[in-house]
Design an enzyme around this catalytic site. Structure first.
Site, mmCIF file in Angstrom:
data_model
loop_
_atom_site.group_PDB
_atom_site.id
_atom_site.type_symbol
_atom_site.label_atom_id
_atom_site.label_comp_id
_atom_site.label_asym_id
_atom_site.label_seq_id
_atom_site.Cartn_x
_atom_site.Cartn_y
_atom_site.Cartn_z
ATOM 1 N N HIS A 197 -69.567 -111.068 18.200
ATOM 2 C CA HIS A 197 -69.276 -110.331 16.977
ATOM 3 C C HIS A 197 -70.979 -110.847 16.477
ATOM 4 O O HIS A 197 -71.112 -112.134 16.334
ATOM 5 C CB HIS A 197 -68.303 -110.628 16.003
ATOM 6 C CG HIS A 197 -68.458 -110.063 14.666
ATOM 7 N ND1 HIS A 197 -68.083 -108.866 14.462
ATOM 8 C CD2 HIS A 197 -68.824 -110.357 13.557
ATOM 9 C CE1 HIS A 197 -68.307 -108.395 13.256
ATOM 10 N NE2 HIS A 197 -68.669 -109.474 12.706
ATOM 11 N N ASP B 83 -56.963 -107.499 5.323
ATOM 12 C CA ASP B 83 -58.293 -107.655 4.987
ATOM 13 C C ASP B 83 -58.733 -106.381 4.476
ATOM 14 O O ASP B 83 -59.719 -106.360 3.801
ATOM 15 C CB ASP B 83 -58.930 -107.766 6.506
ATOM 16 C CG ASP B 83 -60.452 -107.809 6.310
ATOM 17 O OD1 ASP B 83 -60.936 -108.898 5.522
ATOM 18 O OD2 ASP B 83 -61.063 -107.101 6.949
ATOM 19 N N ARG C 237 -62.548 -107.488 -3.176
ATOM 20 C CA ARG C 237 -63.656 -108.321 -3.289
ATOM 21 C C ARG C 237 -64.832 -107.417 -3.813
ATOM 22 O O ARG C 237 -65.851 -107.739 -4.392
ATOM 23 C CB ARG C 237 -64.034 -109.055 -2.092
ATOM 24 C CG ARG C 237 -62.902 -110.013 -1.854
ATOM 25 C CD ARG C 237 -62.608 -110.431 -0.265
ATOM 26 N NE ARG C 237 -64.304 -111.132 0.190
ATOM 27 C CZ ARG C 237 -64.544 -110.888 1.407
ATOM 28 N NH1 ARG C 237 -63.832 -110.620 2.238
ATOM 29 N NH2 ARG C 237 -65.899 -111.401 1.596
ATOM 30 N N SER D 136 -62.157 -113.163 7.146
ATOM 31 C CA SER D 136 -62.234 -111.680 7.176
ATOM 32 C C SER D 136 -62.666 -111.110 8.746
ATOM 33 O O SER D 136 -62.017 -110.247 9.424
ATOM 34 C CB SER D 136 -63.269 -110.948 6.117
ATOM 35 O OG SER D 136 -63.459 -109.644 6.489
ATOM 36 N N LYS E 93 -60.253 -109.822 12.239
ATOM 37 C CA LYS E 93 -60.290 -108.713 12.857
ATOM 38 C C LYS E 93 -60.670 -108.914 14.653
ATOM 39 O O LYS E 93 -60.179 -108.118 15.304
ATOM 40 C CB LYS E 93 -61.644 -107.747 12.280
ATOM 41 C CG LYS E 93 -61.096 -107.272 10.996
ATOM 42 C CD LYS E 93 -62.376 -106.581 10.382
ATOM 43 C CE LYS E 93 -63.159 -107.420 9.546
ATOM 44 N NZ LYS E 93 -63.744 -106.825 8.404
#
Ligand code: URA
Ligand code: CA
Length: 433
Positions: free
Chosen positions: A82, A161, A168, A183, A187
């Site tokens: 990621h 999320d 947020r 968060s 995922k």
């Protein structure tokens, strides 16, 4: 349990228990806890932070709020990578076939992009015929057979999320390190990763503008992963200027092909080798990072990495011959040079502003529903530290509209040229494991 008491507890800087955190996540997802209480809670977290245990519990509560992908039918350790944002970040397109070529299973769930440039799926769709509409059974078969497949996001992953992130966004609490870390990790875990390699960007084009914040975010995510039984490593890399030369979908596919041939931009190649080595190592395919790197270099040199890309494209309906003839990728009607206005050394190329310029051309989506133009984008001709002469090209604009005056001005405004010699920035600042 009452939400008001939990808000007060966090406000006063105390540690919440696992049960308290799941109460909050479940209650907010189901609608039992209203937005105003959750807003107060996220703001309390913003100021008080969260302990490593709280972050791990928050992550797993968000994972459990929806579906999870079961990849157990795929042989081997499923390692996911990621990157935290970035501009012209072509690494996924390269890493997927590259690590697959040394036997690491890549079962990638990807999305489309918003802002800047496209997501991985948008980029791959620049290859004629390529599609990600495959069912779960076919996805698993393809990974077992070819070691690599990419599927679009499906199912109801981490609804908590999604809902918390949206809140947020309108309560000025996006930029909270524990909330970002949970968060992102939720995922990856919901998508089935056994192990995770993180590329945390720092600099103008990144979420974390300075190195200290980037390190803290990396450390938080590594702690979460290790706390919930997913081996995790992080690299902190530079995003003060765009990565590689290409920004834009078809242009990045071409750049990925060059890199898989060993002829890509040096910074992009190096970052892929570093991240790829971690992936190979975490997948238990090498005993050390050095051995992993040698394996990756070998498949670039002997053509197996490129072959793996062709097999991957063909298996999902794509035309593999683009790899040998990149002119088959979507082509822009106009190529316009942006020339330097004086002699000197390139001292800054503001990454996110180059992303914005590419988006104006149509390479990225301004809103969720905008259409994207796969052919357009930017090719940097210079990077920070390069010498440039007045009138020499800094950037080539690939456009389907003739009038690009605004884009040109934006690019010139965001590339600085200094009369003094400038060093190229470091590519990798640190690693966390
Ligand atoms: N990206 C995410 O997925 N979540 C955040 O909270 C911030 C960036
Ligand atoms: Ca690039």
């Amino acid at each position: 349990m009452r939400m008001v008491d939990l808000i007060a507890k966090k406000r006063d800087g105390k540690e919440l228990t696992k049960e308290e955190i799941s109460f909050i996540v479940e209650g907010y997802t189901s609608g039992d806890i209203p937005d105003y209480q959750m807003s107060a809670f996220t703001m309390a977290v913003f100021f008080q932070g969260m302990t490593a245990n709280e972050q791990a519990e928050l992550t797993m509560s968000m994972v459990q709020s929806g579906d999870t992908i079961d990849l157990s039918a795929i042989e081997g350790v499923k390692v996911d990578k990621h990157s935290t944002g970035g501009v012209g970040d072509t690494t996924t397109l390269i890493l997927a076939p590259l690590v697959a070529a040394v036997g690491v299973p890549v079962a990638k769930m990807s999305g489309r992009g918003l802002g800047h440039t496209g997501g991985t799926i948008d980029k791959l769709e620049a290859v004629k015929g390529f599609h990600v509409e495959i069912d779960k059974k076919e996805f698993i078969e393809l990974v077992n057979k070819n070691k690599v497949a990419v599927v679009g996001q499906s199912g109801n992953l981490t609804p908590a999320d999604k809902k918390i992130y949206a809140l947020r966004d309108v309560t000025a609490t996006v930029n909270s390190l524990p909330l970002i870390a949970a968060s992102i990790m939720s995922k990856k875990i919901a998508a089935g990763a056994d192990a995770i390699v993180l590329d945390v960007k720092t600099g103008a084009g990144a979420f974390m503008k300075n190195l200290e914040d980037a390190k803290a975010l990396a450390q938080s995510m590594v702690n979460i992963g290790n706390n919930v039984g997913r081996q995790t490593m992080a690299v902190i890399s530079d995003m003060s200027q765009p990565l590689g030369f290409a920004i834009g979908n078809a242009l990045e596919v071409e750049e990925a092909i060059d890199t898989l041939k060993g002829k890509g931009p040096k910074d992009l190649e190096e970052l892929c080798l570093v991240l790829g080595s971690y992936m190979v190592y975490l997948a238990d395919k090498a005993l050390s990072l050095e051995e992993a790197r040698r394996m990756l270099q070998e498949v670039i040199e002997n053509g197996k990495a490129l072959e793996s890309f062709k097999t991957f494209l063909a298996a999902q309906g794509g035309d593999p011959s683009v790899v040998d003839d990149v002119a088959k990728l979507p082509q822009a009607a106009h190529k316009i040079e942006v020339n330097a206005e004086k002699d000197g050394y390139v001292s800054e190329i503001v990454a996110d502003e180059m992303g914005t310029a590419a988006m104006w051309l149509g390479a990225g989506r301004a809103t969720k529903d905008s259409e994207i133009d796969l052919a357009v984008g930017l090719m940097l001709r210079k990077k920070v530290g390069d010498e440039v002469k007045k009138g020499e090209s800094l950037v080539t604009i690939y456009s389907n509209k003739e009038d690009v005056q605004e884009v040109k001005e934006h690019i010139l405004k965001n590339i600085s040229i200094s009369s003094k010699k400038v060093e190229a920035p470091s590519l990798i600042y640190d690693t966390v494991q």
